[in-house]
Every structure is written in C-alpha cells, then in structure tokens.
Design a protein around this motif. Structure first.
Motif, PDB file in Angstrom:
ATOM      1  N   GLN A  42      28.094 102.983 -21.278  1.00  0.00           N
ATOM      2  CA  GLN A  42      27.653 102.443 -22.563  1.00  0.00           C
ATOM      3  C   GLN A  42      28.710 101.510 -23.147  1.00  0.00           C
ATOM      4  O   GLN A  42      28.422 100.376 -23.516  1.00  0.00           O
ATOM      5  CB  GLN A  42      27.330 103.572 -23.539  1.00  0.00           C
ATOM      6  CG  GLN A  42      26.274 104.537 -23.044  1.00  0.00           C
ATOM      7  CD  GLN A  42      24.985 103.849 -22.621  1.00  0.00           C
ATOM      8  OE1 GLN A  42      24.729 102.701 -22.943  1.00  0.00           O
ATOM      9  NE2 GLN A  42      24.153 104.548 -21.854  1.00  0.00           N
ATOM     10  N   HIS A 132      23.544 109.977 -25.173  1.00  0.00           N
ATOM     11  CA  HIS A 132      22.604 109.003 -25.745  1.00  0.00           C
ATOM     12  C   HIS A 132      22.608 109.163 -27.266  1.00  0.00           C
ATOM     13  O   HIS A 132      23.141 110.139 -27.796  1.00  0.00           O
ATOM     14  CB  HIS A 132      21.197 109.148 -25.147  1.00  0.00           C
ATOM     15  CG  HIS A 132      20.572 110.502 -25.306  1.00  0.00           C
ATOM     16  ND1 HIS A 132      20.112 110.971 -26.522  1.00  0.00           N
ATOM     17  CD2 HIS A 132      20.353 111.495 -24.410  1.00  0.00           C
ATOM     18  CE1 HIS A 132      19.622 112.189 -26.353  1.00  0.00           C
ATOM     19  NE2 HIS A 132      19.751 112.534 -25.086  1.00  0.00           N
ATOM     20  N   ASP A 133      22.007 108.199 -27.955  1.00  0.00           N
ATOM     21  CA  ASP A 133      21.979 108.245 -29.410  1.00  0.00           C
ATOM     22  C   ASP A 133      21.298 109.508 -29.913  1.00  0.00           C
ATOM     23  O   ASP A 133      20.418 110.063 -29.256  1.00  0.00           O
ATOM     24  CB  ASP A 133      21.178 107.063 -29.957  1.00  0.00           C
ATOM     25  CG  ASP A 133      21.983 105.784 -30.006  1.00  0.00           C
ATOM     26  OD1 ASP A 133      22.674 105.571 -31.010  1.00  0.00           O
ATOM     27  OD2 ASP A 133      21.908 105.022 -29.025  1.00  0.00           O
ATOM     28  N   ARG A 134      21.691 109.928 -31.104  1.00  0.00           N
ATOM     29  CA  ARG A 134      21.018 111.046 -31.763  1.00  0.00           C
ATOM     30  C   ARG A 134      20.297 110.511 -32.998  1.00  0.00           C
ATOM     31  O   ARG A 134      20.919 110.284 -34.034  1.00  0.00           O
ATOM     32  CB  ARG A 134      22.038 112.103 -32.176  1.00  0.00           C
ATOM     33  CG  ARG A 134      21.388 113.314 -32.850  1.00  0.00           C
ATOM     34  CD  ARG A 134      22.331 114.467 -32.929  1.00  0.00           C
ATOM     35  NE  ARG A 134      23.404 114.235 -33.882  1.00  0.00           N
ATOM     36  CZ  ARG A 134      24.470 115.025 -34.002  1.00  0.00           C
ATOM     37  NH1 ARG A 134      24.609 116.059 -33.208  1.00  0.00           N
ATOM     38  NH2 ARG A 134      25.396 114.759 -34.892  1.00  0.00           N
ATOM     39  N   PRO A 135      18.981 110.282 -32.883  1.00  0.00           N
ATOM     40  CA  PRO A 135      18.255 109.808 -34.056  1.00  0.00           C
ATOM     41  C   PRO A 135      17.840 110.972 -34.943  1.00  0.00           C
ATOM     42  O   PRO A 135      17.784 112.121 -34.492  1.00  0.00           O
ATOM     43  CB  PRO A 135      17.015 109.130 -33.460  1.00  0.00           C
ATOM     44  CG  PRO A 135      16.868 109.661 -32.069  1.00  0.00           C
ATOM     45  CD  PRO A 135      18.118 110.404 -31.697  1.00  0.00           C
ATOM     46  N   THR A 148      17.524 102.454 -32.082  1.00  0.00           N
ATOM     47  CA  THR A 148      18.741 103.247 -32.243  1.00  0.00           C
ATOM     48  C   THR A 148      19.914 102.275 -32.367  1.00  0.00           C
ATOM     49  O   THR A 148      19.839 101.121 -31.901  1.00  0.00           O
ATOM     50  CB  THR A 148      18.982 104.166 -31.034  1.00  0.00           C
ATOM     51  OG1 THR A 148      19.153 103.348 -29.872  1.00  0.00           O
ATOM     52  CG2 THR A 148      17.814 105.124 -30.811  1.00  0.00           C
ATOM     53  N   ALA A 149      20.988 102.748 -32.983  1.00  0.00           N
ATOM     54  CA  ALA A 149      22.176 101.902 -33.132  1.00  0.00           C
ATOM     55  C   ALA A 149      22.694 101.497 -31.752  1.00  0.00           C
ATOM     56  O   ALA A 149      23.044 100.337 -31.515  1.00  0.00           O
ATOM     57  CB  ALA A 149      23.255 102.649 -33.921  1.00  0.00           C
ATOM     58  N   GLY A 150      22.725 102.467 -30.838  1.00  0.00           N
ATOM     59  CA  GLY A 150      23.186 102.164 -29.480  1.00  0.00           C
ATOM     60  C   GLY A 150      22.263 101.184 -28.777  1.00  0.00           C
ATOM     61  O   GLY A 150      22.707 100.345 -27.991  1.00  0.00           O
ATOM     62  N   GLY A 273      21.490 105.423 -36.313  1.00  0.00           N
ATOM     63  CA  GLY A 273      22.009 106.458 -35.427  1.00  0.00           C
ATOM     64  C   GLY A 273      22.826 107.498 -36.161  1.00  0.00           C
ATOM     65  O   GLY A 273      23.592 107.162 -37.065  1.00  0.00           O
ATOM     66  N   TYR A 274      22.651 108.747 -35.767  1.00  0.00           N
ATOM     67  CA  TYR A 274      23.359 109.849 -36.412  1.00  0.00           C
ATOM     68  C   TYR A 274      24.246 110.578 -35.405  1.00  0.00           C
ATOM     69  O   TYR A 274      24.236 111.792 -35.317  1.00  0.00           O
ATOM     70  CB  TYR A 274      22.360 110.796 -37.072  1.00  0.00           C
ATOM     71  CG  TYR A 274      21.782 110.161 -38.330  1.00  0.00           C
ATOM     72  CD1 TYR A 274      22.392 110.359 -39.561  1.00  0.00           C
ATOM     73  CD2 TYR A 274      20.682 109.322 -38.260  1.00  0.00           C
ATOM     74  CE1 TYR A 274      21.904 109.750 -40.707  1.00  0.00           C
ATOM     75  CE2 TYR A 274      20.184 108.705 -39.400  1.00  0.00           C
ATOM     76  CZ  TYR A 274      20.799 108.923 -40.626  1.00  0.00           C
ATOM     77  OH  TYR A 274      20.329 108.303 -41.750  1.00  0.00           O
ATOM     78  N   PHE A 276      25.780 111.182 -31.367  1.00  0.00           N
ATOM     79  CA  PHE A 276      25.348 111.134 -29.968  1.00  0.00           C
ATOM     80  C   PHE A 276      25.056 112.529 -29.433  1.00  0.00           C
ATOM     81  O   PHE A 276      25.598 113.509 -29.912  1.00  0.00           O
ATOM     82  CB  PHE A 276      26.435 110.485 -29.109  1.00  0.00           C
ATOM     83  CG  PHE A 276      26.680 109.050 -29.471  1.00  0.00           C
ATOM     84  CD1 PHE A 276      25.807 108.061 -29.073  1.00  0.00           C
ATOM     85  CD2 PHE A 276      27.779 108.701 -30.245  1.00  0.00           C
ATOM     86  CE1 PHE A 276      26.014 106.738 -29.416  1.00  0.00           C
ATOM     87  CE2 PHE A 276      27.996 107.374 -30.595  1.00  0.00           C
ATOM     88  CZ  PHE A 276      27.103 106.391 -30.178  1.00  0.00           C
TER      89      PHE A 276
ATOM     90  N   CYS B  59      15.321 103.206 -27.806  1.00  0.00           N
ATOM     91  CA  CYS B  59      16.687 103.598 -27.428  1.00  0.00           C
ATOM     92  C   CYS B  59      17.421 102.495 -26.677  1.00  0.00           C
ATOM     93  O   CYS B  59      18.644 102.453 -26.667  1.00  0.00           O
ATOM     94  CB  CYS B  59      16.675 104.867 -26.577  1.00  0.00           C
ATOM     95  SG  CYS B  59      16.114 104.593 -24.885  1.00  0.00           S
TER      96      CYS B  59
END
Ligand SMILES: Cc1cc2nc3c(=O)[nH]c(=O)nc-3n(C[C@H](O)[C@H](O)[C@H](O)COP(=O)(O)OP(=O)(O)OC[C@H]3O[C@@H](n4cnc5c(N)ncnc54)[C@H](O)[C@@H]3O)c2cc1C
Ligand code: FES
Lengths: 471, 104
Positions: A42, A132-135, A148-150, A273-274, A276, B59
């Motif tokens: 990433q 991975h991102d945590r939405p 997502t931010a990522g 995003g909150y 990962f 994502c």
C-alpha cells in the motif's frame, strides 16, 4: 511441485520485501508472492513504467530506497507477482510435533483474468499481508463518489487519477493528512479535512508529540498553501445525492462522537477512513495465536523475533499491529533475520534494529491511543442505513436480529446476513461487531480470497462444501 | 499537462481505448479498468441485487468487490485491480439492468 523453498513470503509491501531481502542475503532460498502486478504494497504503491514518471517519489517519501531493496531482492529471490493466495496449509513435521520436516503449502491463483491455480511449498513462511481500510457506515456511504481514504490514495499513487474535483476527507487517524495533502497537491479542491477525534486541530496534532514534527509540518504546510480547512471533532455523518455524491453533512461532535451541530458541504467525492484492519485470514487458517492491539483490533501475536505461535511461521508489518510503513519495514528485516537464524545460518544479532522496532511500536501505540473510535458513530445511522454493503443489510435488520436473541456478531450474521457477501465481512465486520456489542474478532475465512467456482475446477483438493462460507 | 502529471513529471505512453457497454473510454497504459472509468467521470457501473443501487469504486484495492465488471465475457472481475488492455470490451451490470452507465 518439486521445489521446496527455504522461505515463502506473502506480501511485497515494505514488511515483506525487507524480510525477504534480509533472508536471501543471509543465504536462504526465498520466494516472494503478491497478488498485485507491482511490488510496493500500500505505502509504496507506484505508477507503472508506462507513465515514465521523472519524479515518481513526489507522491511519497522513501520510494527510491524501496525500489533499491526490490532490485537487490529480484536478483536473489524468486518473485511471483499477480498471485493471489487463498489458502495456506502446514503439513509434515515429526510425530513429536517437531518442525524438522514440516512444510507450508501456499495455494495461489495466478493471473488477473483467467486465473490458474498454483501451489508453492516452503519450509518457513513469513506473512506480511498488510491491512485494508476500516470504514464506518453512515447514511449514504454506499453512494458512488464515496471512497475509502486508502482507495483515494491508491488511485493517485497507482494510476495518477485524482479521486474527484471537489473532495472532502473525513474519518480519524494520522492517515487523513497524507491523503488530503496528496489530493490537494494533485489538483483537487479539498473542501475540508474532518477529523472525528483530535479536539485541538493541526497545531496540537499527536504526530507532533510523537516525534514526527517534520512530517506533520509538511502536511500542514501543504494544507495551508491550498487553504484546506482542518477541523478536529468533526466528521461527515451523511452523504447525499441521487445516484452519485453531491454533498455531505458535516457534524461537530461531542467527546463521544455524537453530532451536536451540522452543516452541508458540497462535493463530488468523499475520502473516508477510520483506521485499518489487518488481514489475518492466512495466519488464522494456520492456527496462529492472535492478540488485541491497543485499540482492540485483533492482530497476530509474535515474539521479539517475529515468530508466531506456529513453528516455522513468522509475521511482520500491519498484520502484527497497524503502525505504518517505517515500522513495517523494520519488523520485516527483523523477521527475515530470525528466519535465517532459526534455519541454522549465522546471523549476528542487531540490537539497534530491535530498539528501532520497539521505538516505532511505542509511537504506533501512542497514536492508537490518540485516535480511538468512539461509540457515538452509532447515532449517525438511521433504520434504513446499510450496515453491510454486499448483502444490503440495513441497521433495522441488525436490530431485529438482536431482538430475536442474537447477542454476538456471529449470530447476528446468521440471522441478518451482514458479512455474508462478496467482501466476506471485510468492510462491515468492525461495525457489525460493535453493533452486536462485542470487540471485533479475528476473521475465520477458510478461503482467504473470494474464488470464482470456475477457477476451482482445476484444484488439486476440491473444497468441501462447508468450506464455501464462513457461517 | 494536468496537475498530477506535472507533480511526478509523467509522460505516459499514448492512451488507448476500451469499450464500456459500447462506449469508448480512454486508458493510460497500466491503468486499471476501474481507474480509467473513474478518471473518465464514470462513477458507477453496477446495480445491487436487491435495492438496485448504483455502485462503483469504494476500497480501490480489491477487497470490497463493489466494482465488479465483465471483461471480454469473463464475469465478476474487480475493475480496480484488473489492468485494462487495448480493445477490452467491458460490460457492466448497470447495462444489464436497464439504464446506461451513470456518469457524474
Ligand atoms: C489502501 C491503502 C492505502 C494506504 N496508503 C498509505 C499511504 O499513502 N501512506 C501511508 O503512510 N500509509 C498508507 N497505508 C497504510 C499501510 O498499511 C502502511 O503504510 C504499509 O503499507 C504497511 O506495510 P505492510 O508491508 O505491512 O503491508 P502492505 O503495504 O499492505 O503490503 C501487503 C501486501 O500483501 C499483499 N497481499 C495481501 N493479501 C494477499 C494475499 N492473500 N495473496 C497475495 N498477496 C496478498 C498485498 O497485495 C500487498 O501488496 C495505506 C493502507 C491502505 C489499506
Ligand atoms: S473498489 Fe473495492 S474491490 Fe474494487
């Protein structure tokens, strides 16, 4: 399937590449496997050669260094890019449970369209599959234009696509800063950065306290230059639009993240995003013990040398705790050296490296403590807000499952089906666990990556029926 | 030159086209189908099974499966991780279910 490598490394991000390089320099026969077509993971995601970028590192620090490691690794190790790993198994070992003859079989699907099964065997395994991102769900989070931010970052770093013209960045954690700064520099009109935590705004950002002053100042300068407002204790609590995003509701939050006042911000894109979620399905398949990180997230438990609880299996990077690329690289190096030493090679200890890992890990812990997810986000949801995007399960169905007696995430899932779709709960797992009133558990997915049935036809071990779904 | 290209000093190879539900979408070589669609202003290309809701990228890294497309008759590919190739014929489920691909 004759060749047995000394070490298979899954993941060619900062952790995996550093680990593979150390191990191969020490003399091990190493194979590196990654689903992506290019190395980098990433953080070091970068443009394909076809872009002929003169300054590819302009989008992030340290790319040149990473590419030097990669070149050094390429001439020493076997590289399998475009290989998705969907299962790992450990076989052999002597009757007493020793590791003498034990090998790990890594099951991959190779190629990005018609995929071919391929199995790789090794005596040791380093898991460096990242996160991975945590939405978090909120009304309208499934509208096109909400990323997502990522995901926004990946579009820019990997394809040079700016996620939108007028972009809002929201969520929590230090990652929002590089995302917003990158978008602003790439020409987006960033309408605001809304950080749900951090009451004090940029001037007292925890990155400053944590010895990352230069980095934080750099982002702050970019945001100031582009006149991007940064607001602590604010978040996007709803996204609106007919079939694509047109505006968001931004709320000022109380200490628990309950909205106290709202306003509307027009935008075509939201990057949100909150934190990962570490990707743990492979270590869990192997039976590796997990522990809870500072913020309650399950991560692989490792000792000081990055050994998991399963002999011959090692882990590094975000899988062992979210802490960023620098920590991931240092952990990877440590892991590579431990594997070599455990396989009988002479590897002098490097106390400075161990100290560096400890220092960066302490920094990561401090950031986790500075950016907890507060329970008030539940108040952002309405009855019809989708909690699970894949199976389109609204909050009301999750509540109904609770009324029927479901007291944990697993029974909520059985009754209302959140997490039963294509993403296997990766996007909603955190929220569903919170709504069910428990801490998120490590994922139990017998198939680490969704596999199309056609691709399974040629497999050596057809799946048992009960392997298809994680009930 | 557009700003991100200036930022990294990129001079990409000449663009090629893919067809998305019969309409041409330009691709910079090396981009994924999903990145090319998003860059062309196409934000959604799939309708959900139950609510018929529009979906596109979420994502961006292959984990959410919101971006599924059919490429050259291979179904259920993740647009965000499928590199586009010249001449690709992309079919979306937005096309199957009536309305054409939605733009922004
Ligand atoms: C979308 C996204 C964007 C991010 N962008 C940034 C950023 O710009 N700046 C920043 O500081 N941090 C960023 N991060 C945080 C990032 O997690 C760390 O910075 C760092 O990349 C972690 O390194 P790692 O080696 O542990 O894992 P990663 O870099 O995540 O690498 C893991 C690798 O494993 C591979 N992999 C995973 N599962 C499998 C499998 N089953 N089969 C085969 N291969 C597999 C992946 O393809 C990936 O290449 C981002 C995170 C995400 C999720
Ligand atoms: S956008 Fe999530 S899988 Fe493609």
């Amino acid at each position: 399937m004759t060749r047995v490598y000394d070490l298979a490394v899954i993941g060619a991000g900062p952790a995996g590449v550093a680990g593979a390089l150390e191990a191969s320099l020490a003399g091990l026969d190493v194979v590196v496997i990654d689903a992506a077509p290019r190395p980098g993971g990433q953080y070091h995601r970068h443009l394909p050669d076809s872009f002929h970028a003169l300054r590819p590192g302009a989008l992030h620090h340290g790319l040149e260094r990473f590419m030097r490691q990669w070149e050094a690794l390429r001439s020493r190790a076997e590289i399998l890019l475009g290989h998705r790993v969907w299962a790992v198994e450990r076989t052999g070992g002597d009757a007493a449970g020793g590791t003498a003859g034990a090998t790990v079989t890594v099951r991959c699907l190779a190629g990005d369209r018609e995929e071919r099964p391929r199995a790789v065997r090794a005596r040791a395994l380093l898991i460096a599959t990242g996160a991975h991102d945590r939405p978090l769900p909120f009304p309208g989070w499934d509208l096109p234009g909400v990323l997502t931010a990522g995901g926004a970052q990946a579009l820019l770093k990997g394809s040079l696509v700016v996620a939108g013209r007028r972009v809002v960045v929201s969520g929590t954690g230090p990652f929002l800063l590089p995302v917003a700064a990158g978008l602003a520099r790439a020409g987006a009109d960033v309408r605001g950065v809304y950080e749900a935590g951090g009451r004090f705004g940029l001037a007292r950002h925890p990155l400053l306290a944590a010895g990352k002053a230069a980095e934080a100042a750099g982002y702050a300068a970019v945001l100031a230059r582009h006149r991007v407002p940064y607001r602590g204790r604010h978040a996007v609590v709803a996204a609106h639009g007919e079939d694509t995003l047109t505006h968001v509701t931004v709320a000022r939050l109380d200490a628990d993240w309950r909205p106290v006042a709202t306003r509307t911000v027009e935008c075509d894109t939201l990057a949100c995003g909150y934190g990962f979620v570490p990707q743990l399905e492979l270590p869990v398949q192997l039976g590796c013990a997990t522990r809870r990180d500072a913020d309650g997230t399950p991560v692989v438990a490792v000792d000081a040398g990055r050994r998991t609880s399963v002999p011959g299996v090692y882990a590094a990077g975000e899988t062992t705790g979210v802490g960023g690329a620098e920590l991931a690289e240092a952990e990877g190096r440590l892991a590579g050296r431990t594997v070599a030493a455990d396989r009988g090679l002479r590897v002098p200890p490097l106390p400075a490296l161990a100290r560096r890992v400890d220092r960066l890990a302490a920094f990561a812990r401090a950031l986790h403590e500075a950016y907890p997810v507060r329970p008030g986000w539940r108040d952002w949801l309405r009855d019809d807000t989708l909690v699970c995007r894949c199976e389109e399960v609204p909050l009301s169905a999750v509540r109904e499952a609770r009324r029927l007696g479901a007291t944990d995430a697993r029974s909520v899932k059985l009754l209302a089906r959140p997490g039963m779709g294509w993403c296997q709960g990766r996007m909603c797992g955190y929220a569903v666990a919170c709504l069910a009133g428990e801490d998120p558990a490590a994922p139990r997915r017998p198939i680490a990556q969704p596999v199309r049935l056609g691709d399974l036809a040629g497999l050596e071990h057809p799946l048992r029926k009960d392997d298809r779904d994680d009930p | 030159m557009r700003p991100p290209y200036e930022l990294v000093g990129a001079r990409p190879d000449p663009a090629f086209e893919i067809s998305v539900d019969g309409r041409p979408v330009p691709v910079v070589p090396g981009q994924s189908v999903g990145a090319a669609l998003h860059a062309a202003g196409v934000r959604s290309w799939r309708s959900t099974r139950f609510g018929g809701r529009p979906r596109g990228l979420f994502c961006g890294i292959g984990v959410c499966f919101d971006c599924l497309v059919t490429v050259n008759d291979v179904p259920a590919l993740r647009a965000c991780v499928t590199e586009a190739r010249p001449g690709d014929r992309v079919r979306t489920s937005a096309a199957d279910s009536g309305p054409e691909v939605s733009g922004r």
